[in-house]
Motif scaffolding. Structure first.
Motif, PDB file in Angstrom:
ATOM      1  N   VAL A  30       0.959  -1.203   0.029  1.00  0.00           N
ATOM      2  CA  VAL A  30      -0.010   0.063   0.145  1.00  0.00           C
ATOM      3  C   VAL A  30       0.705   1.345   0.086  1.00  0.00           C
ATOM      4  O   VAL A  30       0.581   2.119  -0.864  1.00  0.00           O
ATOM      5  CB  VAL A  30      -0.916  -0.042   1.126  1.00  0.00           C
ATOM      6  CG1 VAL A  30      -1.516   1.475   1.374  1.00  0.00           C
ATOM      7  CG2 VAL A  30      -2.070  -1.197   1.037  1.00  0.00           C
ATOM      8  N   SER A  34       0.923   3.930  -2.972  1.00  0.00           N
ATOM      9  CA  SER A  34      -0.135   5.105  -2.631  1.00  0.00           C
ATOM     10  C   SER A  34       0.189   6.306  -3.457  1.00  0.00           C
ATOM     11  O   SER A  34      -0.665   7.241  -3.370  1.00  0.00           O
ATOM     12  CB  SER A  34      -0.262   5.309  -1.176  1.00  0.00           C
ATOM     13  OG  SER A  34      -0.840   4.225  -0.636  1.00  0.00           O
ATOM     14  N   LEU A  83      -7.201  -0.094   0.054  1.00  0.00           N
ATOM     15  CA  LEU A  83      -6.345   0.773   1.193  1.00  0.00           C
ATOM     16  C   LEU A  83      -5.551   1.912   0.361  1.00  0.00           C
ATOM     17  O   LEU A  83      -5.532   2.885   0.931  1.00  0.00           O
ATOM     18  CB  LEU A  83      -5.301  -0.169   1.854  1.00  0.00           C
ATOM     19  CG  LEU A  83      -6.398  -1.191   2.740  1.00  0.00           C
ATOM     20  CD1 LEU A  83      -5.319  -2.173   3.366  1.00  0.00           C
ATOM     21  CD2 LEU A  83      -6.780  -0.504   3.847  1.00  0.00           C
ATOM     22  N   HIS A  87      -6.300   5.833   1.248  1.00  0.00           N
ATOM     23  CA  HIS A  87      -5.261   6.322   2.056  1.00  0.00           C
ATOM     24  C   HIS A  87      -5.092   7.668   2.156  1.00  0.00           C
ATOM     25  O   HIS A  87      -5.694   8.412   1.420  1.00  0.00           O
ATOM     26  CB  HIS A  87      -3.799   5.613   1.590  1.00  0.00           C
ATOM     27  CG  HIS A  87      -3.118   6.575   0.772  1.00  0.00           C
ATOM     28  ND1 HIS A  87      -3.683   6.387  -0.702  1.00  0.00           N
ATOM     29  CD2 HIS A  87      -2.487   7.522   0.580  1.00  0.00           C
ATOM     30  CE1 HIS A  87      -2.971   7.280  -1.320  1.00  0.00           C
ATOM     31  NE2 HIS A  87      -2.426   8.123  -0.456  1.00  0.00           N
ATOM     32  N   LEU A 106     -14.153   1.273   2.515  1.00  0.00           N
ATOM     33  CA  LEU A 106     -13.629   0.262   3.599  1.00  0.00           C
ATOM     34  C   LEU A 106     -14.734  -0.467   4.269  1.00  0.00           C
ATOM     35  O   LEU A 106     -14.617  -1.517   4.755  1.00  0.00           O
ATOM     36  CB  LEU A 106     -13.143   1.436   4.779  1.00  0.00           C
ATOM     37  CG  LEU A 106     -11.804   2.113   4.372  1.00  0.00           C
ATOM     38  CD1 LEU A 106     -11.410   3.163   5.646  1.00  0.00           C
ATOM     39  CD2 LEU A 106     -10.866   1.032   4.037  1.00  0.00           C
ATOM     40  N   LEU A 122      -5.430  -0.675   9.409  1.00  0.00           N
ATOM     41  CA  LEU A 122      -6.025   0.708   9.178  1.00  0.00           C
ATOM     42  C   LEU A 122      -5.062   1.793  10.230  1.00  0.00           C
ATOM     43  O   LEU A 122      -4.738   2.855   9.885  1.00  0.00           O
ATOM     44  CB  LEU A 122      -7.474   1.023   9.301  1.00  0.00           C
ATOM     45  CG  LEU A 122      -8.554   0.428   8.351  1.00  0.00           C
ATOM     46  CD1 LEU A 122     -10.122   0.498   8.831  1.00  0.00           C
ATOM     47  CD2 LEU A 122      -8.130   1.013   6.984  1.00  0.00           C
ATOM     48  N   LEU A 125      -1.490   1.791   9.007  1.00  0.00           N
ATOM     49  CA  LEU A 125      -1.496   2.447   7.734  1.00  0.00           C
ATOM     50  C   LEU A 125      -1.628   4.070   7.865  1.00  0.00           C
ATOM     51  O   LEU A 125      -0.964   4.812   7.406  1.00  0.00           O
ATOM     52  CB  LEU A 125      -2.533   1.916   6.670  1.00  0.00           C
ATOM     53  CG  LEU A 125      -2.805   2.836   5.603  1.00  0.00           C
ATOM     54  CD1 LEU A 125      -1.482   2.636   4.681  1.00  0.00           C
ATOM     55  CD2 LEU A 125      -3.877   2.648   4.562  1.00  0.00           C
TER      56      LEU A 125
END
Length: 170
Positions: A30, A34, A83, A87, A106, A122, A125
């Motif tokens: 992720v 991202s 994700l 993000h 989500l 979560l 992250l």
């Protein structure tokens, strides 16, 4: 952007002992993907635009680029995609920039992954994303992040009152 990504990955590395190998691998992917839509040389960016990737909305574009470019297992691929797509949204909720409903993607993850597992993903992250900007900022917003994660996991995407959003923006 590269420095930010490296900082976020360094924070993830520091959390390795708190995560399962699978959680670490998911979060690493992720974080690696991202910000991809913020990068690329002009010829590559032109190709992405021609392919319809919304580069001005980097989380959505990065998620779409990830989906097109990777061959992860279906479960992990959709989890990582979601994700990447979401993000930074919790931080934007706290700052009043976007609606809490932006976390809606989500909700679907609750059907494919255990609640505690999703909470851990979560939490860490957001720790890496926000802490990559500033660890002091993370310390200031950690409890609010926890509150939003709890709300998402319970399916409650309650909007802040308009005056609260305006106050957060100032």
């Amino acid at each position: 952007t590269l420095q930010y990504v490296l900082r976020s990955l360094e924070l993830l590395e520091q959390c390795k002992d708190k995560l399962s190998a699978w959680q670490y691998d998911v979060l690493e992917a992720v974080l690696q993907w991202s910000e991809v839509a913020k990068g690329g040389l002009e010829p590559q960016r032109k190709i992405w635009l021609e392919q319809g990737f919304p580069l001005a909305i980097h989380n959505l574009a990065s998620a779409e680029i990830y989906r097109k470019e990777t061959k992860e297992s279906e479960k992990d691929r959709e989890l990582i995609y979601t994700l990447i797509q979401t993000h930074g949204i919790i931080g934007q909720n706290i700052r009043g920039e976007v609606s809490v409903c932006e976390n809606k993607p989500l909700l679907a993850l609750r059907e494919t992954i255990e609640e505690q597992e999703l909470h851990t993903l979560l939490y860490y992250l957001n720790y890496c994303v926000i802490g990559g900007v500033s660890l002091e900022l993370w310390q200031k917003v950690e409890q609010r992040v926890e509150g939003i994660i709890t709300a998402v996991l319970s399916g409650k995407l309650t909007e802040y009152a308009p005056e609260d959003r305006i106050r957060a923006l100032s």
